[in-house]
Design a protein around this motif. Structure first.
Motif, short mmCIF file in Angstrom:
data_model
loop_
_atom_site.label_atom_id
_atom_site.label_comp_id
_atom_site.label_asym_id
_atom_site.label_seq_id
_atom_site.Cartn_x
_atom_site.Cartn_y
_atom_site.Cartn_z
N UNK A 98 0.93 -1.39 0.08
CA UNK A 98 0.00 0.13 -0.07
C UNK A 98 0.79 1.28 -0.16
N UNK A 99 1.93 1.09 -0.51
CA UNK A 99 3.04 2.14 -0.51
C UNK A 99 3.28 2.61 -2.18
N UNK A 100 3.54 3.73 -2.52
CA UNK A 100 3.85 4.27 -3.91
C UNK A 100 4.82 5.36 -3.86
N UNK A 101 6.07 4.80 -4.33
CA UNK A 101 7.23 5.65 -4.52
C UNK A 101 6.94 6.81 -5.60
N UNK A 102 7.34 8.09 -5.23
CA UNK A 102 7.33 8.88 -6.29
C UNK A 102 8.50 8.41 -7.28
N UNK A 103 8.29 9.05 -8.66
CA UNK A 103 9.28 8.50 -9.65
C UNK A 103 10.61 8.63 -9.44
N UNK A 104 11.16 9.59 -8.42
CA UNK A 104 12.75 9.42 -8.19
C UNK A 104 12.96 8.84 -6.83
N UNK A 105 12.07 8.25 -6.13
CA UNK A 105 12.15 7.74 -4.82
C UNK A 105 13.25 6.64 -4.66
N UNK A 106 13.15 5.75 -5.53
CA UNK A 106 14.07 4.68 -5.49
C UNK A 106 15.55 4.89 -5.80
N UNK A 107 15.60 5.67 -7.10
CA UNK A 107 16.82 6.45 -7.48
C UNK A 107 17.42 7.21 -6.45
N UNK A 108 16.82 7.89 -5.73
CA UNK A 108 17.38 8.78 -4.40
C UNK A 108 17.93 7.79 -3.53
N UNK A 109 17.44 6.67 -3.19
CA UNK A 109 17.94 5.67 -2.04
C UNK A 109 19.17 5.05 -2.54
N UNK A 110 19.11 4.66 -4.13
CA UNK A 110 20.16 4.06 -4.43
C UNK A 110 21.49 5.06 -4.49
N UNK A 111 21.01 6.25 -5.12
CA UNK A 111 22.17 7.21 -4.97
C UNK A 111 22.98 7.58 -3.50
N UNK A 112 22.05 7.41 -2.86
CA UNK A 112 22.56 7.69 -1.36
C UNK A 112 23.26 6.57 -0.77
N UNK A 113 22.99 5.07 -0.90
CA UNK A 113 23.83 4.03 -0.63
C UNK A 113 25.03 3.97 -1.42
#
Length: 314
Positions: A98-113
């Motif tokens: 029931x969670x819906x990421x913004x278009x850049x949400x996953x990319x932002x996390x990947x960039x951080x790690x």
């Protein structure tokens, strides 16, 4: 380029899970990897309907767990399956159904790690469909936090402010003790080191336990405010409609304290909670207010502390 395996666990919310997968597909654009929908033995046609709906979806597959072992067991099923080509991903991304990421949400996390190799897990800022933030960044539970949380009394909370499990949400990206699992990116190498979700937990405390194991191994968890995910909340668990706290919550709480701190600490944490409830009850009596403690909570807490039930039992 880093690869990501997105795991979405379904239990009797097939349409919602498909909606989450569609949002994840958009957020995965430009990222190597795949999306795995795991049906947690819903036995309501969820697996069949999701398999049919995603037949032509790129990079999406549907798995059947074969048993409803709870949140951790279901996600572990998807994690262990790995990428469809058999490769191991660099990161595992856990997304609630029931969670819906913004278009850049996953990319932002990947960039951080990618840019912070000493960090183990990174999670998103979670908000409701009305934009209101959800409290998803926490401190680890302690004896002091058990007393403070049960007492619900201003002077106690001010005295124990550094022990409050759910403090005010950070306004900038910062390390936290643990994150709710609505949207969390995890290093696969860290999971290899500390293990996957403890399947003794049926529901609740499994993210807390995993983040604690990672922290003890030297891998901190970070709350990344720039990654934003909309979350409806409690769709599968029905938490908002609880009239009585279910047995698996008490059993998971007990297992968490006993596993990570020992039996005596677990007992002291429960005694602190009982003492806090006593103080809260006295305040309610004096102020003649309606108590907010769920029905039978104290009785159920004591029963599960001295009982022998496993976390998945109610």
């Amino acid at each position: 380029m880093s690869t990501v395996l997105c795991v979405i666990l379904n239990w009797r919310t097939a349409e919602m899970s498909l909606k989450a997968a569609r949002a994840a597909m958009v957020a995965m654009e430009g990222i190597d990897g795949a999306i795995t929908l795991v049906d947690n033995d819903s036995q309501d046609g969820s697996y069949e309907s999701m398999a049919e709906a995603t037949r032509d979806w790129p990079r999406v597959r549907v798995l059947q767990s074969g048993r409803n072992g709870g949140y951790g067991a279901g996600n572990n099923c998807g994690i262990r399956a790995g990428l469809p080509d058999g490769a191991r991903p660099d990161y595992v991304y856990i997304l609630n159904s029931d969670a819906f990421p913004a278009p850049d949400a996953i990319r932002t996390l990947v960039a951080y790690l990618d840019s912070h190799p000493a960090v183990g897990f990174a999670g998103s800022h979670i908000h409701g469909d009305d934009g209101a933030p959800h409290t998803t960044a926490f401190r680890f539970p302690t004896i002091a936090s058990e007393f403070e949380g049960a007492a619900k009394t201003g002077p106690v909370s001010r005295l124990l402010k550094n022990s409050i499990v759910a403090p005010d949400l950070p306004t900038e990206t910062t390390p936290v003790d643990w994150l709710a699992g609505a949207s969390v990116l995890m290093r696969r190498s860290v999971l290899d080191q500390v293990g996957l979700f403890d399947e003794s937990f049926f529901l609740y405390f499994e993210e807390t336990d995993l983040c604690l194991r990672a922290a003890r191994a030297g891998w901190p968890t970070v709350y990344v405010v720039e990654s934003r995910v909309m979350h409806l909340g409690s769709v599968s668990t029905g938490m908002k409609e609880w009239r009585r706290v279910p047995g698996y919550w008490f059993a998971s709480r007990r297992h968490y304290f006993q596993k990570n701190h020992g039996r005596l600490y677990a007992l002291a944490a429960t005694l602190a909670h009982v003492a806090g409830l006593g103080l809260y009850g006295l305040r309610v009596l004096v102020q003649r207010k309606k108590p907010h403690t769920p029905p039978y909570f104290l009785r159920d807490l004591v029963k599960h502390e001295w009982g022998t039930r496993r976390p998945q039992e109610s």
